[in-house]
Design an enzyme around this catalytic site. Structure first.
Site, mmCIF file in Angstrom:
data_model
loop_
_atom_site.group_PDB
_atom_site.id
_atom_site.type_symbol
_atom_site.label_atom_id
_atom_site.label_comp_id
_atom_site.label_asym_id
_atom_site.label_seq_id
_atom_site.Cartn_x
_atom_site.Cartn_y
_atom_site.Cartn_z
ATOM 1 N N ILE A 61 6.600 -48.704 30.811
ATOM 2 C CA ILE A 61 7.790 -49.458 30.397
ATOM 3 C C ILE A 61 9.017 -48.541 30.328
ATOM 4 O O ILE A 61 10.085 -48.900 30.812
ATOM 5 C CB ILE A 61 7.566 -50.145 29.024
ATOM 6 N N LYS A 74 10.492 -55.902 12.544
ATOM 7 C CA LYS A 74 11.839 -55.361 12.805
ATOM 8 C C LYS A 74 12.420 -55.995 14.072
ATOM 9 O O LYS A 74 13.541 -56.490 14.065
ATOM 10 C CB LYS A 74 11.754 -53.829 12.991
ATOM 11 N N ASN A 75 11.654 -55.961 15.158
ATOM 12 C CA ASN A 75 12.208 -56.409 16.433
ATOM 13 C C ASN A 75 12.479 -57.909 16.446
ATOM 14 O O ASN A 75 13.376 -58.367 17.155
ATOM 15 C CB ASN A 75 11.294 -56.016 17.593
ATOM 16 N N ARG A 86 17.463 -47.162 29.840
ATOM 17 C CA ARG A 86 17.656 -48.458 29.180
ATOM 18 C C ARG A 86 18.993 -49.121 29.538
ATOM 19 O O ARG A 86 19.851 -49.334 28.689
ATOM 20 C CB ARG A 86 17.513 -48.307 27.663
ATOM 21 N N PRO A 87 19.161 -49.466 30.794
ATOM 22 C CA PRO A 87 20.419 -50.104 31.207
ATOM 23 C C PRO A 87 20.502 -51.560 30.749
ATOM 24 O O PRO A 87 19.591 -52.077 30.108
ATOM 25 C CB PRO A 87 20.362 -50.013 32.734
ATOM 26 N N ARG A 117 14.225 -46.132 10.406
ATOM 27 C CA ARG A 117 14.749 -47.240 11.198
ATOM 28 C C ARG A 117 13.705 -48.354 11.318
ATOM 29 O O ARG A 117 14.076 -49.517 11.470
ATOM 30 C CB ARG A 117 15.105 -46.768 12.617
ATOM 31 N N ASP A 123 5.291 -49.629 22.351
ATOM 32 C CA ASP A 123 5.648 -49.177 21.004
ATOM 33 C C ASP A 123 4.443 -48.681 20.201
ATOM 34 O O ASP A 123 4.608 -48.231 19.064
ATOM 35 C CB ASP A 123 6.341 -50.317 20.230
ATOM 36 N N ARG A 151 20.245 -49.867 19.976
ATOM 37 C CA ARG A 151 20.330 -50.647 21.206
ATOM 38 C C ARG A 151 20.298 -52.156 20.960
ATOM 39 O O ARG A 151 20.956 -52.920 21.671
ATOM 40 C CB ARG A 151 19.179 -50.245 22.136
ATOM 41 N N CYS A 172 17.063 -45.375 20.471
ATOM 42 C CA CYS A 172 16.109 -44.288 20.716
ATOM 43 C C CYS A 172 16.342 -43.689 22.103
ATOM 44 O O CYS A 172 16.612 -44.412 23.056
ATOM 45 C CB CYS A 172 14.681 -44.819 20.674
ATOM 46 N N ASP A 195 21.561 -54.087 33.084
ATOM 47 C CA ASP A 195 21.764 -54.904 34.279
ATOM 48 C C ASP A 195 21.074 -56.273 34.209
ATOM 49 O O ASP A 195 21.617 -57.285 34.653
ATOM 50 C CB ASP A 195 21.311 -54.130 35.531
ATOM 51 N N LEU A 196 19.883 -56.320 33.626
ATOM 52 C CA LEU A 196 19.146 -57.590 33.584
ATOM 53 C C LEU A 196 19.827 -58.593 32.650
ATOM 54 O O LEU A 196 19.820 -59.801 32.907
ATOM 55 C CB LEU A 196 17.696 -57.347 33.142
HETATM 56 C C1 UD1 Z 1 12.386 -54.175 23.093
HETATM 57 C C2 UD1 Z 1 12.002 -53.615 21.758
HETATM 58 C C3 UD1 Z 1 11.446 -52.197 21.911
HETATM 59 C C4 UD1 Z 1 10.303 -52.212 22.913
HETATM 60 C C5 UD1 Z 1 10.713 -52.877 24.225
HETATM 61 C C6 UD1 Z 1 9.568 -53.039 25.197
HETATM 62 C C7 UD1 Z 1 13.595 -54.687 20.280
HETATM 63 C C8 UD1 Z 1 14.748 -54.553 19.364
HETATM 64 N N1 UD1 Z 1 13.184 -53.581 20.908
HETATM 65 O O1 UD1 Z 1 13.424 -53.345 23.606
HETATM 66 O O2 UD1 Z 1 10.984 -51.752 20.629
HETATM 67 O O3 UD1 Z 1 9.897 -50.886 23.171
HETATM 68 O O4 UD1 Z 1 11.249 -54.184 23.956
HETATM 69 O O5 UD1 Z 1 8.538 -53.766 24.628
HETATM 70 O O6 UD1 Z 1 13.021 -55.755 20.415
HETATM 71 N N2 UD1 Z 1 15.624 -52.605 31.443
HETATM 72 C C9 UD1 Z 1 16.451 -52.526 32.543
HETATM 73 N N3 UD1 Z 1 17.591 -53.277 32.542
HETATM 74 C C10 UD1 Z 1 17.922 -54.099 31.506
HETATM 75 C C11 UD1 Z 1 17.065 -54.189 30.399
HETATM 76 C C12 UD1 Z 1 15.915 -53.414 30.390
HETATM 77 O O7 UD1 Z 1 16.181 -51.801 33.485
HETATM 78 O O8 UD1 Z 1 18.969 -54.776 31.580
HETATM 79 C C13 UD1 Z 1 14.406 -51.773 31.418
HETATM 80 C C14 UD1 Z 1 14.437 -50.762 30.280
HETATM 81 O O9 UD1 Z 1 15.141 -49.616 30.661
HETATM 82 C C15 UD1 Z 1 12.971 -50.504 30.062
HETATM 83 C C16 UD1 Z 1 12.330 -51.861 30.353
HETATM 84 O O10 UD1 Z 1 13.286 -52.590 31.115
HETATM 85 O O11 UD1 Z 1 12.509 -49.563 30.972
HETATM 86 C C17 UD1 Z 1 11.953 -52.653 29.109
HETATM 87 O O12 UD1 Z 1 13.095 -52.918 28.355
HETATM 88 P P1 UD1 Z 1 13.257 -54.226 27.448
HETATM 89 O O13 UD1 Z 1 12.042 -55.091 27.565
HETATM 90 O O14 UD1 Z 1 14.565 -54.836 27.746
HETATM 91 O O15 UD1 Z 1 13.281 -53.572 26.010
HETATM 92 P P2 UD1 Z 1 14.301 -53.821 24.858
HETATM 93 O O16 UD1 Z 1 14.584 -55.280 24.721
HETATM 94 O O17 UD1 Z 1 15.433 -52.873 24.948
#
Ligand code: UD1
Length: 423
Positions: free
Chosen positions: A330, A22-23, A123-124, A400, A308, A94, A118, A126-127
């Protein structure tokens, strides 16, 4: 709303085919926006999140067809000239934010609603924003939307992510494929889904090196062409079904499973006393008689133990012999399955990012509520091992991310059925 009803206690034996990830599929699909030639994905999973991404791409003007019963997704962005990713679609998932990088790269502008998905923490974005700004994008947040533009195009840059975010890495890599010059992304995420994305982008003509390591280098090209790409195996579905015989007893072969996708997870299963072996067709998992050992788990970016699979691992630990501590590093709010497991007789104490699980002899069936995607499947795993009947409500979360969960488990002897209901 559908419910899933499980009569626990049956040992599982048989084989379960593992779908495409899926991801991975959710990041491969937006890659179509980078080219005006067709992109076709094979081995795609049949899931509601994939339908949501289809809806989003269609709203952007792409043509998307599901072929071969949904296992093949044929896409063309030849006429995709819309750059507004609307809140009504983005709020459902997301991963919709993964259109941001490709839209900016191809059109020099994008308006993308802040995402939903979810409810497992803040889950901001900013990055993602600072990464794309490093490539020269100008991004502001107005009215719940990110308004991004790069009037003179994106330019390669050296950028280090503050955290190895999966989504930010994917957005940055996709955007950089069409930027002018070289981009070096440091502290990049190393997940297999990123390696798969890069394989697809390379097949489309992108010049990328270093995927699977924490430094990815992208040499921008003028245009990308069409390609056909098979989606990598879903390591989270794989790990989830590896836990099924681990929790019930028995032996199940996971068809298409590959050890390199689940190495750190398989090590924990081994410590818990579960046999995992490679077979010609995938991985075989077997639990001998007796309780599993309690093991401690810390979630980390790949190649560490995946967040996950934390909820599902907790379900196994609920009946382990001893006390285990699961530490979630995470996401800050990812223990919502714990109170539901407690309703089934589990002993779990959550303090901040730590859950301490004291194994009990048996779980008991109960009505429970799915709260997010991985939490819902952890309740199903627990229910397979519990005495009596469990009713899992709100299973739309499950749909999902898991295709035909009740068919896959009942083929191995589980007593599980879906009951359609209104309201
Ligand atoms: C992806 C996966 C999700 C998995 C996660 C971590 C998909 C579609 N989803 O989610 O299933 O649980 O990786 O392996 O691939 N963060 C920030 N700022 C940002 C982006 C992220 O602070 O701009 C934080 C998030 O809040 C979280 C952490 O970084 O605490 C990890 O997020 P991220 O690796 O970005 O996960 P996703 O890509 O959303």
């Amino acid at each position: 709303m559908d419910r899933i009803i499980i009569q626990g206690g049956a040992e599982l034996s048989g084989a379960i085919p593992i779908a495409g990830a899926k991801n991975a599929c959710l990041t491969l699909m937006p890659a179509t926006l980078l080219s005006d030639e067709p992109l076709t994905l094979t081995n795609a999973p049949r899931l509601s999140d994939i339908r949501t991404m289809t809806e989003l791409l269609v709203s952007l003007g792409a043509e998307v067809s599901a072929l071969n019963d949904g296992k093949v997704i044929a896409m063309s962005s030849h006429n995709a000239d819309n750059h507004l990713a609307h809140y009504d679609i983005v709020r459902k998932m997301r991963a919709s934010n993964l259109v941001l990088g490709p839209l900016l790269a191809r059109h020099g502008r994008a308006e993308v609603s802040l995402p939903g998905g979810c409810a497992i923490g803040a889950r901001p974005m900013d990055l993602h924003i600072t990464a794309l700004e490093a490539l020269g994008a100008e991004i502001e947040l107005r009215d719940g939307y990110l308004h991004a533009k790069a009037p003179t195009g994106l330019k390669g840059a050296v950028h280090e992510l503050g955290f190895a975010s999966v989504g930010a890495t994917e957005n940055m890599v996709m955007a950089a494929t069409l930027a002018k010059g070289t981009t070096v992304l440091k502290n990049a995420a190393r997940e297999p889904e990123i390696v798969d994305l890069v394989a697809c982008l390379r097949a489309m003509g992108a010049q990328i090196a270093g995927e699977g390591t924490s430094t990815i280098e992208i040499q921008g090209v003028d245009r990308l062409h069409g390609a056909t790409h098979p989606v990598v195996t879903d390591r989270i579905e794989l790990g989830t079904y590896m836990l099924a015989p681990a929790i019930t007893g028995g032996e199940v072969e996971l068809l298409g499973g590959k050890m390199h996708l689940v190495e750190s997870f398989a090590e924990k299963l081994h410590d818990a006393g579960i046999d995992v072996t490679e077979t010609k067709a995938g991985l075989a998992v077997k639990r001998a008689n007796g309780r599993v050992n309690a093991v401690n788990v810390v979630t980390e970016p790949f190649p560490g133990f995946p967040t996950d699979l934390q909820a599902q691992m907790m379900a196994l630990m609920c009946t382990a012999d001893g006390v285990s501590v699961l530490e979630e590093r995470i996401f800050e709010n990812r223990f919502m399955h714990a109170p539901e497991l407690v309703r089934m007789g589990a002993r779990i104490d959550v303090q901040g990012g730590h859950a301490t699980v004291t194994g009990v002899d048996k779980l008991r069936g109960a009505p429970v509520m799915a709260t997010d995607l991985r939490a819902s499947v952890s309740l199903i795993l627990a229910a397979l091992a519990a005495e009596g009947e469990t009713i899992v409500n709100r299973v739309y979360h499950l749909d999902r991310g898991y295709e035909r969960v009740e068919d896959k488990l009942s083929a191995c002897g589980a007593q599980i059925e879906r009951v359609k209901s209104d309201g």
